[in-house]
Design a protein around this motif. Structure first.
Motif, PDB file in Angstrom:
ATOM      1  N   ASP A   1       0.999   4.389  -2.850  1.00 51.23           N
ATOM      2  CA  ASP A   1       0.405   5.608  -2.292  1.00 51.23           C
ATOM      3  C   ASP A   1       0.649   6.790  -3.235  1.00 51.23           C
ATOM      4  O   ASP A   1       1.722   6.902  -3.847  1.00 51.23           O
ATOM      5  N   ASP A   2      -0.347   7.658  -3.365  1.00 54.17           N
ATOM      6  CA  ASP A   2      -0.249   8.795  -4.289  1.00 54.17           C
ATOM      7  C   ASP A   2       0.961   9.685  -4.018  1.00 54.17           C
ATOM      8  O   ASP A   2       1.602  10.166  -4.952  1.00 54.17           O
TER       9      ASP A   2
ATOM     10  N   ALA B   1       0.828  -1.210   0.000  1.00 53.91           N
ATOM     11  CA  ALA B   1       0.000   0.000   0.000  1.00 53.91           C
ATOM     12  C   ALA B   1       0.861   1.259   0.000  1.00 53.91           C
ATOM     13  O   ALA B   1       0.530   2.249  -0.674  1.00 53.91           O
ATOM     14  N   THR B   2       1.970   1.225   0.706  1.00 52.42           N
ATOM     15  CA  THR B   2       2.868   2.376   0.745  1.00 52.42           C
ATOM     16  C   THR B   2       3.480   2.638  -0.624  1.00 52.42           C
ATOM     17  O   THR B   2       3.578   3.783  -1.069  1.00 52.42           O
TER      18      THR B   2
ATOM     19  N   ARG C   1      -3.711  -0.376  -5.842  1.00 57.53           N
ATOM     20  CA  ARG C   1      -4.236   0.728  -5.031  1.00 57.53           C
ATOM     21  C   ARG C   1      -5.587   0.368  -4.424  1.00 57.53           C
ATOM     22  O   ARG C   1      -6.002   0.950  -3.435  1.00 57.53           O
TER      23      ARG C   1
END
Length: 169
Positions: free
Chosen positions: A55-56, A51-52, A119
């Protein structure tokens, strides 16, 4: 440890920017013995790492380094999962069954399905489930599917997999 591969010489053209991230997690009991790791904790760690990386803010910073629009940044292509402890010992106590004479393993080189949007939490969870199943099977351990079903069935945020457009075809 993070590593970014840049051009060899000043002014040399390069068509890509490669970023590698190495994470070392150590789990120990008293007296220095390696501690078994729960499947739930392992899933949580791999999910947090994945997830990291998608990340945007992280992809935006990497896109700035590469000089491209964040929309064209690829998602992680894979995960090299390595352990200093034999996987059957690391995953002991999780209800997995060791196949006799299967040998052992200390990790796996896992590829991401390019059709998965990492994502999206539901799609990422399915990807991580497949990775953990591969790690288990490569280690001669059976029953990971059942352990993951139990994990997600008792998870407070258990969500069904969101249908993909390709499912309707």
């Amino acid at each position: 440890m993070a590593r970014i591969d840049l051009p060899d010489a000043y002014g040399a053209a390069v068509s890509h920017l490669q970023v590698s991230l190495q994470v070392v997690a150590r789990f120990r009991y008293a007296f220095g013995r390696a501690a078994p790791l729960s499947v739930a904790r392992l899933h949580e760690l791999v999910d947090a790492l994945t997830a990291t990386l998608v990340d945007d803010e992280v992809t935006g910073a990497l896109a700035d380094l590469a000089g491209v629009d964040p929309l064209v940044m690829p998602q992680p292509l894979g995960l090299d999962f390595l352990s200093s402890t034999d996987m059957p010992d690391l995953l002991a106590g999780n209800g997995l069954t060791l196949v006799p004479d299967a040998g052992t393993s200390r990790g796996a080189n896992l590829l991401a399905d390019p059709g998965v949007d990492q994502r999206d939490p539901a799609e990422r969870r399915a990807l991580i489930d497949s990775w953990l199943q591969q790690i288990s099977q490569d280690s001669g351990l059976l029953g990971m599917e059942k352990v993951l079903e139990q994990l997600h069935g008792t998870s407070p945020d258990a969500q069904p997999r969101r249908p993909r457009r390709s499912d309707a075809l």
